[in-house]
Scaffold this motif. Sequence first.
Motif, PDB file in Angstrom:
ATOM      1  N   UNK A  16       0.834  -1.195   0.000  1.00 30.71           N
ATOM      2  CA  UNK A  16       0.000   0.000   0.000  1.00 30.71           C
ATOM      3  C   UNK A  16       0.875   1.255   0.000  1.00 30.71           C
ATOM      4  N   UNK A  17       0.413   2.267  -0.670  1.00 27.05           N
ATOM      5  CA  UNK A  17       1.161   3.520  -0.737  1.00 27.05           C
ATOM      6  C   UNK A  17       2.096   3.569  -1.933  1.00 27.05           C
ATOM      7  N   UNK A  18       2.731   2.447  -2.250  1.00 30.38           N
ATOM      8  CA  UNK A  18       3.634   2.424  -3.400  1.00 30.38           C
ATOM      9  C   UNK A  18       3.039   1.747  -4.611  1.00 30.38           C
ATOM     10  N   UNK A  19       1.760   1.405  -4.544  1.00 31.29           N
ATOM     11  CA  UNK A  19       1.125   0.675  -5.643  1.00 31.29           C
ATOM     12  C   UNK A  19       0.520   1.641  -6.661  1.00 31.29           C
ATOM     13  N   UNK A  20       1.134   1.695  -7.844  1.00 37.30           N
ATOM     14  CA  UNK A  20       0.613   2.491  -8.959  1.00 37.30           C
ATOM     15  C   UNK A  20       0.476   1.575 -10.165  1.00 37.30           C
ATOM     16  N   UNK A  21      -0.653   1.635 -10.864  1.00 39.01           N
ATOM     17  CA  UNK A  21      -0.924   0.646 -11.926  1.00 39.01           C
ATOM     18  C   UNK A  21       0.170   0.537 -12.972  1.00 39.01           C
ATOM     19  N   UNK A  22       0.614   1.658 -13.506  1.00 39.27           N
ATOM     20  CA  UNK A  22       1.625   1.618 -14.562  1.00 39.27           C
ATOM     21  C   UNK A  22       2.923   1.012 -14.094  1.00 39.27           C
ATOM     22  N   UNK A  23       3.390   1.429 -12.929  1.00 38.50           N
ATOM     23  CA  UNK A  23       4.636   0.897 -12.383  1.00 38.50           C
ATOM     24  C   UNK A  23       4.510  -0.594 -12.075  1.00 38.50           C
ATOM     25  N   UNK A  24       3.357  -0.994 -11.580  1.00 35.79           N
ATOM     26  CA  UNK A  24       3.111  -2.400 -11.267  1.00 35.79           C
ATOM     27  C   UNK A  24       3.221  -3.259 -12.520  1.00 35.79           C
ATOM     28  N   UNK A  25       2.572  -2.838 -13.598  1.00 39.85           N
ATOM     29  CA  UNK A  25       2.587  -3.616 -14.849  1.00 39.85           C
ATOM     30  C   UNK A  25       3.998  -3.673 -15.422  1.00 39.85           C
ATOM     31  N   UNK A  26       4.680  -2.537 -15.469  1.00 43.04           N
ATOM     32  CA  UNK A  26       6.038  -2.500 -16.022  1.00 43.04           C
ATOM     33  C   UNK A  26       6.981  -3.361 -15.188  1.00 43.04           C
ATOM     34  N   UNK A  27       6.862  -3.271 -13.868  1.00 42.83           N
ATOM     35  CA  UNK A  27       7.721  -4.064 -12.982  1.00 42.83           C
ATOM     36  C   UNK A  27       7.496  -5.554 -13.203  1.00 42.83           C
ATOM     37  N   UNK A  28       6.233  -5.971 -13.285  1.00 41.36           N
ATOM     38  CA  UNK A  28       5.918  -7.386 -13.507  1.00 41.36           C
ATOM     39  C   UNK A  28       6.493  -7.883 -14.825  1.00 41.36           C
ATOM     40  N   UNK A  29       6.361  -7.085 -15.875  1.00 36.00           N
ATOM     41  CA  UNK A  29       6.887  -7.478 -17.188  1.00 36.00           C
ATOM     42  C   UNK A  29       8.412  -7.534 -17.184  1.00 36.00           C
ATOM     43  N   UNK A  30       9.051  -6.567 -16.521  1.00 30.35           N
ATOM     44  CA  UNK A  30      10.517  -6.578 -16.436  1.00 30.35           C
ATOM     45  C   UNK A  30      11.008  -7.837 -15.735  1.00 30.35           C
ATOM     46  N   UNK A  31      10.340  -8.198 -14.649  1.00 29.89           N
ATOM     47  CA  UNK A  31      10.748  -9.392 -13.908  1.00 29.89           C
ATOM     48  C   UNK A  31      10.568 -10.638 -14.767  1.00 29.89           C
TER      49      UNK A  31
END
Length: 290
Positions: A16-31
């Motif tokens: 919580x607090x650090x969850x932003x949709x765009x960053x979440x999607x990009x991070x998941x794809x990078x991993x």
Amino acid sequence: MTDPYAANKRFIAPARGGARPGQFVVTALLVFFGWTFLRELVFLPIDRSDGVGATRWSFFLELAAFAVLVVVLDRVIWRAYGRRWTSLLGDPARLLPDFARVLVGCLALYLFFLLLGFDGSGASQRPLGAWVAFLPVALLGIALQTGAEEVFFRGFLHQYAAALFKHPLLWMGGPALAFGLVHAANDPTSAASVFAYVAWTTAFAVACIDLTARTGSIGAAWGLHLAVNVTALTVATTEGAPMSAAALFVYPARPDAMAGPDPAFVLFGLVFELAFLTVLWLMARNMIAR
């Protein structure tokens, strides 16, 4: 009325607090794609001419390479969120006890049904001594593979999806569908087989997310996942099938296997497997309630 997912609020609190949709999607794809790239680099010098996981050495390496997923995840989420992979595990007081209870309970249930209805006619049995000797190595590899998938899918994806979305259809259904889709190539013999595999793995992921949300850790989901994969990989296989090196019984491949099985047969099998998955999920639910 008691909220069955009360523990989920504690589980997703670090996201919580650090969850932003765009960053979440990009991070998941990078991993995911970073791990896929590194994994293939590891296997460039490995001979796969006999098939994926056809020898004991390649079987273990295929599974152990999933540890790289955790390494990549750790580096990416440290950069993106200032977190380590261990923060994705959840409640440490429940992690190992839930893991052990669910693993033992589900393996016992599998063993019961195997003894009740396993038909080994037509299958050849590998030397028992060699199978037993390799079993600890196979179990270690399967534990690494299932543990890494749980950290990524039930740890990272679940935490951030639940922090972003309130409706269970989104925070449960989204990560579950992602888990199903990445397994789409596991059985490409026909369109019906692909659909059945994706449907089953998606339903399996829903069960794992449910267990995680109820307990506040990935322990129960990891126990269920390990029980399923141990049984799938170490008991019986078909000649020439991927990841076949650890199975005790080997059935001959059908001459028409590449043509794909009858769609009606595949869908009937899916219904049966979903019913058994439900029994396993209820067993796991019973074990974590003790």
